[in-house]
Write a protein that holds these residues in place. Structure first.
Motif, PDB file in Angstrom:
ATOM      1  N   GLU A   7       0.838  -1.192   0.000  1.00 50.65           N
ATOM      2  CA  GLU A   7       0.000   0.000   0.000  1.00 50.65           C
ATOM      3  C   GLU A   7       0.877   1.247   0.000  1.00 50.65           C
ATOM      4  O   GLU A   7       2.003   1.229   0.501  1.00 50.65           O
ATOM      5  N   PRO A   8       0.380   2.352  -0.569  1.00 48.74           N
ATOM      6  CA  PRO A   8       1.140   3.602  -0.527  1.00 48.74           C
ATOM      7  C   PRO A   8       1.153   4.176   0.890  1.00 48.74           C
ATOM      8  O   PRO A   8       0.108   4.260   1.537  1.00 48.74           O
ATOM      9  N   ARG A   9       2.312   4.546   1.360  1.00 43.24           N
ATOM     10  CA  ARG A   9       2.467   5.256   2.637  1.00 43.24           C
ATOM     11  C   ARG A   9       3.187   6.568   2.349  1.00 43.24           C
ATOM     12  O   ARG A   9       4.218   6.588   1.668  1.00 43.24           O
ATOM     13  N   ARG A  10       2.672   7.648   2.869  1.00 47.04           N
ATOM     14  CA  ARG A  10       3.254   8.963   2.588  1.00 47.04           C
ATOM     15  C   ARG A  10       4.432   9.245   3.520  1.00 47.04           C
ATOM     16  O   ARG A  10       4.395   8.929   4.707  1.00 47.04           O
ATOM     17  N   ARG A  11       5.476   9.845   2.950  1.00 47.06           N
ATOM     18  CA  ARG A  11       6.633  10.293   3.715  1.00 47.06           C
ATOM     19  C   ARG A  11       6.913  11.754   3.391  1.00 47.06           C
ATOM     20  O   ARG A  11       7.007  12.129   2.209  1.00 47.06           O
ATOM     21  N   SER A  12       7.047  12.560   4.438  1.00 45.45           N
ATOM     22  CA  SER A  12       7.329  13.991   4.269  1.00 45.45           C
ATOM     23  C   SER A  12       8.810  14.251   4.508  1.00 45.45           C
ATOM     24  O   SER A  12       9.399  13.711   5.461  1.00 45.45           O
ATOM     25  N   ILE A  13       9.392  15.068   3.662  1.00 46.12           N
ATOM     26  CA  ILE A  13      10.813  15.420   3.734  1.00 46.12           C
ATOM     27  C   ILE A  13      10.929  16.920   3.968  1.00 46.12           C
ATOM     28  O   ILE A  13      10.213  17.720   3.348  1.00 46.12           O
ATOM     29  N   PHE A  14      11.850  17.301   4.847  1.00 48.66           N
ATOM     30  CA  PHE A  14      12.026  18.699   5.214  1.00 48.66           C
ATOM     31  C   PHE A  14      13.486  19.111   5.004  1.00 48.66           C
ATOM     32  O   PHE A  14      14.403  18.383   5.386  1.00 48.66           O
ATOM     33  N   ILE A  15      13.661  20.274   4.407  1.00 47.06           N
ATOM     34  CA  ILE A  15      14.990  20.854   4.199  1.00 47.06           C
ATOM     35  C   ILE A  15      15.103  22.085   5.104  1.00 47.06           C
ATOM     36  O   ILE A  15      14.240  22.973   5.067  1.00 47.06           O
ATOM     37  N   PHE A  16      16.156  22.121   5.917  1.00 41.41           N
ATOM     38  CA  PHE A  16      16.312  23.270   6.805  1.00 41.41           C
ATOM     39  C   PHE A  16      17.759  23.753   6.820  1.00 41.41           C
ATOM     40  O   PHE A  16      18.687  23.023   6.458  1.00 41.41           O
ATOM     41  N   SER A  17      17.925  24.999   7.227  1.00 39.91           N
ATOM     42  CA  SER A  17      19.257  25.571   7.421  1.00 39.91           C
ATOM     43  C   SER A  17      19.535  25.648   8.915  1.00 39.91           C
ATOM     44  O   SER A  17      18.618  25.638   9.739  1.00 39.91           O
ATOM     45  N   CYS A  18      20.810  25.700   9.251  1.00 42.91           N
ATOM     46  CA  CYS A  18      21.227  25.748  10.649  1.00 42.91           C
ATOM     47  C   CYS A  18      22.111  26.970  10.866  1.00 42.91           C
ATOM     48  O   CYS A  18      23.026  27.238  10.068  1.00 42.91           O
ATOM     49  N   HIS A  19      21.844  27.706  11.936  1.00 43.30           N
ATOM     50  CA  HIS A  19      22.605  28.924  12.209  1.00 43.30           C
ATOM     51  C   HIS A  19      24.077  28.624  12.455  1.00 43.30           C
ATOM     52  O   HIS A  19      24.962  29.363  12.002  1.00 43.30           O
ATOM     53  N   THR A  20      24.359  27.515  13.155  1.00 41.73           N
ATOM     54  CA  THR A  20      25.741  27.140  13.467  1.00 41.73           C
ATOM     55  C   THR A  20      26.181  26.010  12.546  1.00 41.73           C
ATOM     56  O   THR A  20      25.560  24.940  12.552  1.00 41.73           O
ATOM     57  N   PRO A  21      27.230  26.190  11.771  1.00 38.74           N
ATOM     58  CA  PRO A  21      27.649  25.143  10.821  1.00 38.74           C
ATOM     59  C   PRO A  21      28.077  23.859  11.531  1.00 38.74           C
ATOM     60  O   PRO A  21      28.580  23.883  12.652  1.00 38.74           O
TER      61      PRO A  21
ATOM     62  N   ARG B 271      19.388  15.276  19.465  1.00 40.95           N
ATOM     63  CA  ARG B 271      20.545  14.494  19.041  1.00 40.95           C
ATOM     64  C   ARG B 271      21.705  15.380  18.604  1.00 40.95           C
ATOM     65  O   ARG B 271      22.877  15.059  18.832  1.00 40.95           O
ATOM     66  N   ILE B 272      21.394  16.506  17.963  1.00 42.17           N
ATOM     67  CA  ILE B 272      22.425  17.451  17.520  1.00 42.17           C
ATOM     68  C   ILE B 272      22.019  18.828  18.045  1.00 42.17           C
ATOM     69  O   ILE B 272      21.217  19.538  17.423  1.00 42.17           O
ATOM     70  N   PRO B 273      22.505  19.234  19.227  1.00 45.39           N
ATOM     71  CA  PRO B 273      22.038  20.462  19.871  1.00 45.39           C
ATOM     72  C   PRO B 273      22.137  21.718  19.012  1.00 45.39           C
ATOM     73  O   PRO B 273      21.362  22.668  19.216  1.00 45.39           O
ATOM     74  N   GLN B 274      23.033  21.742  18.036  1.00 48.23           N
ATOM     75  CA  GLN B 274      23.113  22.894  17.139  1.00 48.23           C
ATOM     76  C   GLN B 274      21.827  23.087  16.347  1.00 48.23           C
ATOM     77  O   GLN B 274      21.563  24.181  15.845  1.00 48.23           O
ATOM     78  N   PHE B 275      21.026  22.047  16.242  1.00 47.99           N
ATOM     79  CA  PHE B 275      19.778  22.138  15.497  1.00 47.99           C
ATOM     80  C   PHE B 275      18.641  22.762  16.311  1.00 47.99           C
ATOM     81  O   PHE B 275      17.499  22.769  15.870  1.00 47.99           O
ATOM     82  N   GLU B 276      18.946  23.294  17.489  1.00 47.34           N
ATOM     83  CA  GLU B 276      17.949  24.109  18.204  1.00 47.34           C
ATOM     84  C   GLU B 276      17.589  25.340  17.384  1.00 47.34           C
ATOM     85  O   GLU B 276      16.444  25.792  17.392  1.00 47.34           O
ATOM     86  N   ALA B 277      18.574  25.883  16.673  1.00 53.22           N
ATOM     87  CA  ALA B 277      18.358  27.109  15.887  1.00 53.22           C
ATOM     88  C   ALA B 277      18.413  26.754  14.405  1.00 53.22           C
ATOM     89  O   ALA B 277      19.483  26.771  13.788  1.00 53.22           O
ATOM     90  N   ILE B 278      17.269  26.376  13.852  1.00 51.03           N
ATOM     91  CA  ILE B 278      17.193  26.031  12.430  1.00 51.03           C
ATOM     92  C   ILE B 278      16.037  26.781  11.783  1.00 51.03           C
ATOM     93  O   ILE B 278      15.149  27.291  12.473  1.00 51.03           O
ATOM     94  N   LYS B 279      16.059  26.811  10.458  1.00 51.99           N
ATOM     95  CA  LYS B 279      14.993  27.496   9.711  1.00 51.99           C
ATOM     96  C   LYS B 279      14.553  26.596   8.554  1.00 51.99           C
ATOM     97  O   LYS B 279      15.377  26.178   7.740  1.00 51.99           O
ATOM     98  N   LEU B 280      13.263  26.317   8.494  1.00 50.57           N
ATOM     99  CA  LEU B 280      12.730  25.484   7.427  1.00 50.57           C
ATOM    100  C   LEU B 280      12.837  26.211   6.091  1.00 50.57           C
ATOM    101  O   LEU B 280      12.421  27.361   5.963  1.00 50.57           O
ATOM    102  N   GLN B 281      13.397  25.512   5.089  1.00 51.40           N
ATOM    103  CA  GLN B 281      13.626  26.118   3.785  1.00 51.40           C
ATOM    104  C   GLN B 281      12.738  25.530   2.687  1.00 51.40           C
ATOM    105  O   GLN B 281      12.333  26.234   1.766  1.00 51.40           O
ATOM    106  N   ASN B 282      12.449  24.250   2.776  1.00 48.68           N
ATOM    107  CA  ASN B 282      11.671  23.590   1.726  1.00 48.68           C
ATOM    108  C   ASN B 282      11.095  22.292   2.286  1.00 48.68           C
ATOM    109  O   ASN B 282      11.522  21.810   3.346  1.00 48.68           O
ATOM    110  N   TYR B 283      10.146  21.703   1.570  1.00 50.54           N
ATOM    111  CA  TYR B 283       9.533  20.453   2.010  1.00 50.54           C
ATOM    112  C   TYR B 283       8.772  19.846   0.840  1.00 50.54           C
ATOM    113  O   TYR B 283       8.398  20.531  -0.116  1.00 50.54           O
ATOM    114  N   TRP B 284       8.581  18.543   0.902  1.00 51.81           N
ATOM    115  CA  TRP B 284       7.767  17.843  -0.091  1.00 51.81           C
ATOM    116  C   TRP B 284       7.338  16.496   0.499  1.00 51.81           C
ATOM    117  O   TRP B 284       7.805  16.097   1.566  1.00 51.81           O
TER     118      TRP B 284
END
Length: 404
Positions: A240-254, A312-325
């Motif tokens: 059966e088809p199951r939907r999966r959402s993907i998110f692209i984000f940027s992180c303030h700290t590299p 899991r990666i504390p630097q990802f506290e400060a992220i910004k969503l850029q794209n999704y599908w």
């Protein structure tokens, strides 16, 4: 995304030795390996309902490959996939040109708490026995190699040092397709709306434009629409088809260094995507959807992806969503493994369904295997028999524990 090119809507002949339903990566890999086999001299038609592939699972996937599985067949399937990708230019070049699929061999890092440690240890032992370059890391070793990862609640991690990473899925499809067409495979922009079955044999497929096409055998590689195609032949599969959402984000700290694809115990994963990061998880509840449902599960980002990745990666506290599908898994509800090969009674109907998110990375080996079946009546290189339809008939699961 640049389309490969719109092909004809009408077949040039009234019958073909092989009709492949679905021309994305599984169908095009099968067409490619048929065309490359010197012992196969038949005709091949690929019917693709959307030759832009804008909604294909292939192009909407996370485009990754790994050897960290829990059964030997899936490990070996991926090993061939890696070999094929590493030699991609030579394998698919047309007039000296081939797509650059940009293989980033950064590895996967599965991390586990005490609860998941025994399974992780068993999987690593099996992978190493089968030649995978997987190593088990202590929390201290994880911190030393990947200092941005929070290991406070971890018991261990397994890292694929080589032979794992991500690449351009559209380039892989394009390479298969262009080489197959150069070698005589015919593609049409059409849709199979009916399948004519007489007893235990498929004789024809009926196209949306009205043509009835004779066929020696049919390959069902229709992705999320695979169950529909099977039903047109009077057959059922637990997919059966199951939907999966993907998110692209940027992180303030590299993030410093080569970041792997990090697989958290929560089921959320994250890897680099150019200057950004790509992440996703498993919806809760994880339900069947229409193959035309591409609605993004935005709540998954807020409730699942961001909190778990920030932990899991504390630097990802400060992220910004850029794209999704959103895209689809053709999810095998029996055992999350692909169904590959002929029906046990309708022997000229081949399944290539139920990949449960692994289709892109398994396409080279599965396409080669289906081409061998069509040519010789048996697998010649890697025996994919355990993935056959017989287990579906007998309700005998062939489990894969390492499903993302």
């Amino acid at each position: 995304m640049t389309a490969i090119g719109i092909q004809s809507r009408t077949a040039s002949k009234s019958g073909y030795d092989v009709v492949i339903i679905g021309g994305a990566v599984i169908g095009s890999s099968t067409a490619y390996f048929l065309s490359m086999n010197p012992d196969f001299d038949g005709s091949v038609l690929v019917v693709e309902r959307d030759s832009t592939y804008s909604r294909a699972s292939t192009t909407l996937s996370t485009s990754a490959i790994r050897q960290q599985y829990s059964n030997p067949i899936n490990v070996k399937i991926s090993q061939f996939g890696v070999e094929f990708i590493r030699n991609f230019h030579d394998n698919v070049e047309v007039d000296g040109e081939a797509p650059d699929i940009g293989f980033h061999e950064n590895g996967y890092l599965f991390v586990a708490t005490e609860t998941g440690l025994p399974t992780l240890q068993e999987n690593v032992a099996l992978q190493q026995e089968n030649g995978a370059d997987t190593v088990l890391l202590t929390p201290g070793q994880i911190r030393e190699r990947f200092p941005y990862i929070n290991v406070d609640d971890l018991a261990a991690g397994s890292w694929g040092r080589t032979g794992e990473g991500w690449f351009d899925s559209y380039g892989l499809l394009q390479g298969f397709r262009k080489r197959a067409r150069r070698r005589g495979v015919e593609y049409i922009d059409n849709e199979v709306v009916d399948i004519v079955r007489k007893g235990d044999e498929i004789t024809h497929v009926v196209l949306r434009t009205g043509e009835t096409i004779g066929c020696g055998l049919v390959v069902n590689s229709a992705g999320a629409r695979g169950p529909e195609i099977a039903r047109k032949a009077g057959l059922e599969i637990p997919v059966e088809p199951r939907r999966r959402s993907i998110f692209i984000f940027s992180c303030h700290t590299p993030i410093e260094g080569r970041m792997p694809n990090v697989i958290d115990p929560s089921g959320v994963f994250c890897r680099p995507e150019g200057a950004f990061f790509l992440s996703g998880g498993v919806p809760d509840p994880d339900l069947a959807v229409s193959p035309d449902d591409f609605e993004v599960g935005h709540s998954e980002y807020e409730d699942q992806v961001w909190p778990n990745m920030a932990h899991r990666i504390p630097q990802f506290e400060a992220i910004k969503l850029q794209n999704y599908w959103a895209g689809h898994y053709d999810y095998n509800t029996l055992d999350q493994n692909a169904i590959v090969g002929p029906h046990d009674e309708v022997r000229n109907f081949y399944f290539a369904n139920g990949f449960s998110g692994h289709g892109l990375q398994q396409a080279p080996a599965v396409g080669r295997g289906l081409a061998e079946l069509a040519t010789y009546g048996a697998f010649r290189t890697l025996d994919l028999t355990p993935l056959g339809y017989e287990r579906i008939r007998n309700n005998r699961p062939f489990y894969e524990r390492a499903v993302i």
